[in-house]
Design an enzyme around this catalytic site. Sequence first.
Site, PDB file in Angstrom:
ATOM      1  N   SER A  79     -28.203  -7.966  33.105  1.00  0.00           N
ATOM      2  CA  SER A  79     -27.752  -7.377  34.458  1.00  0.00           C
ATOM      3  C   SER A  79     -27.758  -8.463  35.671  1.00  0.00           C
ATOM      4  O   SER A  79     -28.069  -8.175  36.857  1.00  0.00           O
ATOM      5  CB  SER A  79     -28.456  -6.203  34.905  1.00  0.00           C
ATOM      6  OG  SER A  79     -30.093  -6.563  34.711  1.00  0.00           O
ATOM      7  N   LYS A 127     -39.769  -0.584  46.955  1.00  0.00           N
ATOM      8  CA  LYS A 127     -40.515  -1.214  45.859  1.00  0.00           C
ATOM      9  C   LYS A 127     -41.687  -1.820  46.334  1.00  0.00           C
ATOM     10  O   LYS A 127     -41.599  -2.499  47.310  1.00  0.00           O
ATOM     11  CB  LYS A 127     -39.532  -2.165  45.130  1.00  0.00           C
ATOM     12  CG  LYS A 127     -40.189  -2.599  43.858  1.00  0.00           C
ATOM     13  CD  LYS A 127     -39.075  -3.495  43.010  1.00  0.00           C
ATOM     14  CE  LYS A 127     -38.631  -4.860  43.673  1.00  0.00           C
ATOM     15  NZ  LYS A 127     -38.154  -5.715  42.835  1.00  0.00           N
ATOM     16  N   THR A 158     -36.511  -3.346  29.424  1.00  0.00           N
ATOM     17  CA  THR A 158     -35.706  -3.655  30.812  1.00  0.00           C
ATOM     18  C   THR A 158     -36.404  -3.588  31.996  1.00  0.00           C
ATOM     19  O   THR A 158     -37.291  -2.691  32.176  1.00  0.00           O
ATOM     20  CB  THR A 158     -34.346  -2.759  30.730  1.00  0.00           C
ATOM     21  OG1 THR A 158     -33.527  -2.980  29.638  1.00  0.00           O
ATOM     22  CG2 THR A 158     -33.502  -2.574  32.188  1.00  0.00           C
ATOM     23  N   ASP A 173     -30.157  -7.608  47.808  1.00  0.00           N
ATOM     24  CA  ASP A 173     -31.443  -8.083  47.990  1.00  0.00           C
ATOM     25  C   ASP A 173     -31.647  -9.451  47.537  1.00  0.00           C
ATOM     26  O   ASP A 173     -32.851  -9.950  47.503  1.00  0.00           O
ATOM     27  CB  ASP A 173     -32.506  -7.257  47.629  1.00  0.00           C
ATOM     28  CG  ASP A 173     -32.523  -7.035  45.958  1.00  0.00           C
ATOM     29  OD1 ASP A 173     -31.333  -6.896  45.365  1.00  0.00           O
ATOM     30  OD2 ASP A 173     -33.376  -6.964  45.139  1.00  0.00           O
ATOM     31  N   SER A 219     -31.037  -2.722  46.224  1.00  0.00           N
ATOM     32  CA  SER A 219     -30.494  -3.800  45.267  1.00  0.00           C
ATOM     33  C   SER A 219     -28.935  -3.984  45.453  1.00  0.00           C
ATOM     34  O   SER A 219     -28.470  -3.870  46.617  1.00  0.00           O
ATOM     35  CB  SER A 219     -30.943  -3.390  44.033  1.00  0.00           C
ATOM     36  OG  SER A 219     -30.667  -4.851  43.038  1.00  0.00           O
ATOM     37  N   HIS A 220     -28.297  -3.550  44.611  1.00  0.00           N
ATOM     38  CA  HIS A 220     -26.920  -3.752  44.472  1.00  0.00           C
ATOM     39  C   HIS A 220     -26.095  -2.534  44.795  1.00  0.00           C
ATOM     40  O   HIS A 220     -24.672  -2.338  44.708  1.00  0.00           O
ATOM     41  CB  HIS A 220     -26.449  -4.243  42.906  1.00  0.00           C
ATOM     42  CG  HIS A 220     -27.022  -3.433  42.199  1.00  0.00           C
ATOM     43  ND1 HIS A 220     -28.169  -3.399  41.712  1.00  0.00           N
ATOM     44  CD2 HIS A 220     -26.298  -2.546  41.223  1.00  0.00           C
ATOM     45  CE1 HIS A 220     -28.366  -2.496  40.885  1.00  0.00           C
ATOM     46  NE2 HIS A 220     -27.314  -1.976  40.439  1.00  0.00           N
ATOM     47  N   ARG A 233     -26.041   3.155  29.681  1.00  0.00           N
ATOM     48  CA  ARG A 233     -25.684   1.876  29.255  1.00  0.00           C
ATOM     49  C   ARG A 233     -25.396   1.652  27.731  1.00  0.00           C
ATOM     50  O   ARG A 233     -26.473   1.933  27.075  1.00  0.00           O
ATOM     51  CB  ARG A 233     -26.551   1.131  29.994  1.00  0.00           C
ATOM     52  CG  ARG A 233     -26.961   1.454  31.283  1.00  0.00           C
ATOM     53  CD  ARG A 233     -27.498  -0.009  32.045  1.00  0.00           C
ATOM     54  NE  ARG A 233     -28.056   0.199  33.235  1.00  0.00           N
ATOM     55  CZ  ARG A 233     -27.479   0.588  34.750  1.00  0.00           C
ATOM     56  NH1 ARG A 233     -26.178   0.536  34.595  1.00  0.00           N
ATOM     57  NH2 ARG A 233     -27.910   0.891  35.661  1.00  0.00           N
ATOM     58  N   GLU A 265     -31.973 -11.290  32.450  1.00  0.00           N
ATOM     59  CA  GLU A 265     -31.727 -10.100  31.921  1.00  0.00           C
ATOM     60  C   GLU A 265     -30.159  -9.899  31.721  1.00  0.00           C
ATOM     61  O   GLU A 265     -29.595 -10.720  32.670  1.00  0.00           O
ATOM     62  CB  GLU A 265     -31.919  -8.957  32.691  1.00  0.00           C
ATOM     63  CG  GLU A 265     -33.450  -8.577  32.850  1.00  0.00           C
ATOM     64  CD  GLU A 265     -33.995  -7.238  33.664  1.00  0.00           C
ATOM     65  OE1 GLU A 265     -34.046  -6.341  33.108  1.00  0.00           O
ATOM     66  OE2 GLU A 265     -33.866  -7.321  34.978  1.00  0.00           O
ATOM     67  N   ASP A 325     -26.697 -10.371  45.019  1.00  0.00           N
ATOM     68  CA  ASP A 325     -26.500  -8.882  45.428  1.00  0.00           C
ATOM     69  C   ASP A 325     -27.210  -8.761  46.712  1.00  0.00           C
ATOM     70  O   ASP A 325     -27.726  -9.541  47.523  1.00  0.00           O
ATOM     71  CB  ASP A 325     -27.084  -8.065  44.278  1.00  0.00           C
ATOM     72  CG  ASP A 325     -28.732  -8.085  44.101  1.00  0.00           C
ATOM     73  OD1 ASP A 325     -29.185  -9.135  44.664  1.00  0.00           O
ATOM     74  OD2 ASP A 325     -29.286  -7.256  43.433  1.00  0.00           O
ATOM     75  N   ASP A 385     -31.608 -11.077  44.498  1.00  0.00           N
ATOM     76  CA  ASP A 385     -32.274 -11.578  43.221  1.00  0.00           C
ATOM     77  C   ASP A 385     -31.278 -11.558  41.913  1.00  0.00           C
ATOM     78  O   ASP A 385     -31.436 -12.168  40.991  1.00  0.00           O
ATOM     79  CB  ASP A 385     -33.330 -10.391  42.743  1.00  0.00           C
ATOM     80  CG  ASP A 385     -32.701  -8.968  42.806  1.00  0.00           C
ATOM     81  OD1 ASP A 385     -31.733  -8.768  42.973  1.00  0.00           O
ATOM     82  OD2 ASP A 385     -33.944  -8.100  42.347  1.00  0.00           O
ATOM     83  N   ARG A 386     -29.980 -10.864  42.365  1.00  0.00           N
ATOM     84  CA  ARG A 386     -28.950 -11.189  41.077  1.00  0.00           C
ATOM     85  C   ARG A 386     -27.995 -12.223  41.472  1.00  0.00           C
ATOM     86  O   ARG A 386     -27.875 -12.727  42.674  1.00  0.00           O
ATOM     87  CB  ARG A 386     -28.177  -9.932  40.694  1.00  0.00           C
ATOM     88  CG  ARG A 386     -29.146  -8.662  40.569  1.00  0.00           C
ATOM     89  CD  ARG A 386     -28.181  -7.410  40.253  1.00  0.00           C
ATOM     90  NE  ARG A 386     -28.772  -6.506  39.867  1.00  0.00           N
ATOM     91  CZ  ARG A 386     -28.623  -5.573  38.646  1.00  0.00           C
ATOM     92  NH1 ARG A 386     -27.340  -5.426  38.801  1.00  0.00           N
ATOM     93  NH2 ARG A 386     -29.398  -4.398  38.426  1.00  0.00           N
ATOM     94  N   LYS A 401     -36.577 -11.969  39.919  1.00  0.00           N
ATOM     95  CA  LYS A 401     -35.379 -12.817  39.629  1.00  0.00           C
ATOM     96  C   LYS A 401     -35.026 -13.409  40.879  1.00  0.00           C
ATOM     97  O   LYS A 401     -35.193 -12.720  42.136  1.00  0.00           O
ATOM     98  CB  LYS A 401     -34.223 -12.066  39.024  1.00  0.00           C
ATOM     99  CG  LYS A 401     -33.980 -10.783  39.555  1.00  0.00           C
ATOM    100  CD  LYS A 401     -33.119  -9.833  38.675  1.00  0.00           C
ATOM    101  CE  LYS A 401     -32.710  -8.416  39.172  1.00  0.00           C
ATOM    102  NZ  LYS A 401     -33.252  -7.325  38.560  1.00  0.00           N
TER     103      LYS A 401
HETATM  104  C1  G1P Z   1     -30.880  -2.062  36.074  1.00  0.00           C
HETATM  105  C2  G1P Z   1     -30.827  -3.277  35.328  1.00  0.00           C
HETATM  106  C3  G1P Z   1     -32.163  -3.932  34.865  1.00  0.00           C
HETATM  107  C4  G1P Z   1     -32.842  -4.391  36.256  1.00  0.00           C
HETATM  108  C5  G1P Z   1     -32.727  -3.371  37.435  1.00  0.00           C
HETATM  109  C6  G1P Z   1     -33.248  -3.736  38.605  1.00  0.00           C
HETATM  110  O1  G1P Z   1     -31.849  -1.199  35.726  1.00  0.00           O
HETATM  111  O2  G1P Z   1     -30.209  -2.819  33.996  1.00  0.00           O
HETATM  112  O3  G1P Z   1     -31.775  -5.066  33.976  1.00  0.00           O
HETATM  113  O4  G1P Z   1     -33.814  -4.891  36.176  1.00  0.00           O
HETATM  114  O5  G1P Z   1     -31.394  -2.678  37.274  1.00  0.00           O
HETATM  115  O6  G1P Z   1     -32.280  -4.520  39.186  1.00  0.00           O
HETATM  116  P1  G1P Z   1     -31.409   0.056  34.835  1.00  0.00           P
HETATM  117  O7  G1P Z   1     -30.627   0.895  36.034  1.00  0.00           O
HETATM  118  O8  G1P Z   1     -30.525  -0.192  33.506  1.00  0.00           O
HETATM  119  O9  G1P Z   1     -32.504   0.928  34.345  1.00  0.00           O
HETATM  120 ZN    ZN Z   2     -31.188  -6.728  43.392  1.00  0.00          ZN
END
Ligand code: G1P
Ligand code: ZN
Length: 551
Positions: free
Chosen positions: A375, A135, A354, A288, A122-123, A506, A373, A286, A290-291, A386
């Site tokens: 995030s 995943k 979450t 991948d 992801s990010h 968090r 979310e 981000d 999705d954000r 997302k």
């Molecule tokens: C984090 C974000 C959550 C999101 C996830 C995947 O997870 O808080 O909202 O779905 O990344 O992108 P966390 O690291 O808090 O478990």
């Molecule tokens: Zn992502």
Amino acid sequence: MTNPMTVRSTATTPFPGQRPGTSGLRKKTRVFMEPGYVENFVQSVFNALAEDPEVDFGKEALVVGGDGRYFNRQAIQTIVRMAAANGFRRVLAARGGILSTPAMSAVIRRKGALGGFVLSASHNPGGIDADFGIKYNIRNGGPAPAAFTERIYAHTRSISRYRTLDWPDIDLDREATLAVDGCEVRVFDPLEEYVALMQELFDFDRLRGFLTGGFRMVFDAMHAVTGPYARRIFEDLLGAPAGTVLHATPLEDFGGEHPDPNLTHAAELVARMEAPEGPDFGAACDGDGDRNLILGRDFFVTPGDSLAIIAEHAQRAIPGYRGGLAGLARSMPTSTAADRVAEALGIPCYETPTGWKFFGNLMDAGLCTLCGEESFGTGSNHIREKDGLWAVLAWLSILEETRQPVSGVVKAHWRRFGRSYYQRHDYEGLDAATSTEMMDELRERLPHLPGQRLGAGEIIRADDFSYTDPVDGSTSSAQGIRIFLDDGSRVVCRLSGTGTEGATLRIYLESYRRDPVEDDIQAVLAPAAHGIRAMLHLEQRFDREEPDVVT
Ligand code: G1P
Ligand code: ZN
């Protein structure tokens, strides 16, 4: 060319810690590069899938692709060989290995595949010394639910063999259909599929008129997966000038940056938005895809507000939602702004733990249309992930419809519904054992918290969030500690489930004001931030005063 002699069953032993977290299995890239590491995890997914007597790989297709980070291509080659060796009828591999998470979801759904592997962290940064992830997404296009990921984990702990082929790497850069030991492997271009879906939801003609009629936007792809998608959509189809998409070429290390669309990491975009004569609208996605990050001229839209505002305007501004919304959903720590819009629309708003996987059941059952979310994740029932570019198109549609600047749209929302002042504070790289102990201690104190003071308020209620899925009745407990204050504020604490090293705490702060006269978020939230820090003894435990990241 079928040659059954090529199938190999290779002896292996379990690797510890292959338990998928909030969003799949995430580790350091070098961990994934250990011989057998990817193989063990992928075989465990196949073994878990094969437990279902209805599943016959010989009739099924599997999709594979990733965000282009370092090790993406090698992992794809491994998965293609293993899928063929495990008897899949078809494998769809994204051209160049580039497949955004939302596009994965769309492709699984539209092609009727059994599921797919998204290779991404992801990010998080990419590179041999950075992060990697795998995943698995299921047939509805969404992330595997917790019950299934636990079964995968159980297999990783007892695995003794995996199946693969002696077969050369396939050419990922050329669209073609190949036979790999009797399995049809198709290298395909996912762009068309995804763009077609967006054209079904949004009015591309109107948006084209908008973007060629003087409205100026800039989109930052952060050297990640959305570059090619954004170029096609904003520049080719909607007519925005060349150069509208920044950092459009996916790079294995994302140019050495974090592909994380927030005010810290999207610094260049933020600077452009603040410049005199800057564009009207800025957005980023981000690693991948999705954000999303949504910006106006010198104005930041919080993800909680973004979800609420998209919900407020969707029916009028976006053709795909003309029929109205069935319901909304947000993760528990996300601000309550969406709840107020749902109430005004007369529809339910579900509060889930979450992680996007919890929205899937609600959407499959037709209970929820839009969800999000804090995030930087927003999306709808068009897929089961997302969707960053979807959110950008939703905002463009709202701006086109209202003819207001971004700040005007948000302020009008606050006037109508009040405002949730909101921040998330992350404390990263904490000692894992100490963090768990801290959370356990707080959990034990919960019954004694009501009546105590925290910041400027008094605690009226405190609990550990537990969620019972209204569709399948499954319960997920210990999903974050919630502390409610008498002045309408709320503090939530949880440990991240996506980290690759140590622990991340968090802390989510929210304070609701019906008449939002105060501009300074910091001023509103500081008392609660100090209060929770003191309550958790953060300084004594970790020698930390301030959070590492505030979003
Ligand atoms: C984090 C974000 C959550 C999101 C996830 C995947 O997870 O808080 O909202 O779905 O990344 O992108 P966390 O690291 O808090 O478990
Ligand atoms: Zn992502």
